[in-house]
Design an enzyme around this catalytic site. Structure first.
Site, PDB file in Angstrom:
ATOM      1  N   GLY A  13       0.783  -1.226   0.000  1.00 11.45           N
ATOM      2  CA  GLY A  13       0.000   0.000   0.000  1.00 11.45           C
ATOM      3  C   GLY A  13       0.815   1.277   0.000  1.00 11.45           C
ATOM      4  N   ASN A  15       1.666   3.096  -2.634  1.00 13.03           N
ATOM      5  CA  ASN A  15       0.971   4.056  -3.500  1.00 13.03           C
ATOM      6  C   ASN A  15      -0.299   4.568  -2.818  1.00 13.03           C
ATOM      7  OD1 ASN A  15       2.153   4.794  -6.097  1.00 13.03           O
ATOM      8  ND2 ASN A  15       2.202   2.593  -6.505  1.00 13.03           N
ATOM      9  N   ARG A  66     -15.212 -17.104  -9.348  1.00 12.85           N
ATOM     10  CA  ARG A  66     -14.629 -15.788  -9.602  1.00 12.85           C
ATOM     11  C   ARG A  66     -15.709 -14.782  -9.974  1.00 12.85           C
ATOM     12  NH1 ARG A  66     -12.804 -12.340 -13.163  1.00 12.85           N
ATOM     13  NH2 ARG A  66     -10.731 -11.406 -12.953  1.00 12.85           N
ATOM     14  N   ILE A  93      -6.834  -9.667 -11.834  1.00 19.04           N
ATOM     15  CA  ILE A  93      -7.291  -9.172 -13.130  1.00 19.04           C
ATOM     16  C   ILE A  93      -8.809  -9.035 -13.062  1.00 19.04           C
ATOM     17  CG2 ILE A  93      -7.511  -9.698 -15.582  1.00 19.04           C
ATOM     18  CD1 ILE A  93      -4.805 -11.150 -15.378  1.00 19.04           C
ATOM     19  N   HIS A 110       1.260   1.070 -13.475  1.00 14.28           N
ATOM     20  CA  HIS A 110       2.007  -0.121 -13.875  1.00 14.28           C
ATOM     21  C   HIS A 110       3.494   0.204 -13.907  1.00 14.28           C
ATOM     22  CE1 HIS A 110       2.736  -3.977 -15.765  1.00 14.28           C
ATOM     23  NE2 HIS A 110       3.502  -3.369 -16.647  1.00 14.28           N
ATOM     24  N   LEU A 145      -5.349  -6.459 -20.513  1.00 16.84           N
ATOM     25  CA  LEU A 145      -4.343  -6.239 -19.482  1.00 16.84           C
ATOM     26  C   LEU A 145      -3.374  -5.124 -19.849  1.00 16.84           C
ATOM     27  CD1 LEU A 145      -3.076  -7.260 -16.786  1.00 16.84           C
ATOM     28  CD2 LEU A 145      -1.653  -8.764 -18.179  1.00 16.84           C
ATOM     29  N   GLU A 175       6.390   6.541  -8.982  1.00  9.16           N
ATOM     30  CA  GLU A 175       4.961   6.190  -8.918  1.00  9.16           C
ATOM     31  C   GLU A 175       4.250   7.046  -7.878  1.00  9.16           C
ATOM     32  OE1 GLU A 175       4.049   2.029  -8.458  1.00  9.16           O
ATOM     33  OE2 GLU A 175       5.734   1.427  -9.717  1.00  9.16           O
TER      34      GLU A 175
END
Length: 199
Positions: A13, A15, A66, A93, A110, A145, A175
């Site tokens: 965590g 970011n 899922r 994802i 990313h 993705l 970032e």
């Protein structure tokens, strides 16, 4: 009234903490409604609790499929009516149904200069390829993705003495700068999915 955001995180965590700090400092004018994680051991949940932000665990293993997990995740996020859903190291994802539901309002960061090096282990892959530059990318999320419109990038030189860990640390520092800035510009109406480039 401040625009509501929801942050999804699976790990340390850092970011998330940068975003919290920018919100608390007034640089990002938003209200973080909740931090949601799929990982009960995520330090991100501790950071949220320390900041007085609601923390929510939605563990995929608690669901029969899922699809049911994702459906409940959508439901839990939707109750906050977020102006933006922020993925801050969320290691799942997300399917097309999720992306469609929060259409053009999902942001991710990313650790590579997209479109290069999608997926995992970017730092080692960059070193193995002999690249001289690496970096980070903030982008809007689509069902493909690491493929949505690019918002902001920051480049980092690859040094001869770098290993994956050293390089990752320097990329992460960048970032922490560019992610809050991208969020700020979106919430202030300077960028959108159709017009993603930061000023």
């Amino acid at each position: 009234m401040l625009p509501p955001i929801v942050i999804l995180a699976s790990g340390s965590g850092s970011n998330l903490q940068s975003i919290i700090d920018h919100v608390n400092g007034g640089q990002v004018k938003a209200k973080i409604m909740a931090v949601i994680s799929d990982n009960p051991d995520a330090k991100a949940l501790e950071r949220a609790q320390a900041a007085g932000i609601e923390s929510v665990l939605v563990r995929q293993s608690d669901y029969p499929s899922r699809e049911k997990w994702e459906f409940d995740l959508i439901k839990k996020i939707s109750k906050y009516k977020p102006a933006l859903v922020v993925l801050a190291g969320f290691m799942r994802i997300l399917g097309e149904r999720f992306v469609t539901h929060f259409d053009k309002r999902i942001m991710n960061i990313h650790p590579s200069l997209l479109p290069a090096y999608r997926g995992l282990n970017t730092h080692q892959r960059v070193i193995d390829a002999g690249e001289t530059e690496h970096g980070a990318t903030v982008h809007f999320v689509t069902s493909k993705l690491d493929n949505g419109p690019i918002i902001l990038q920051k480049r980092v030189k690859v040094r001869p003495e770098d290993n994956a860990e050293k390089l990752a640390r320097r990329v992460l520092e960048q970032e922490h700068i560019i992610y809050p800035e991208a969020i700020r510009q979106f919430l202030e109406g300077h960028i959108s999915f159709e017009n993603p480039t930061c000023r």
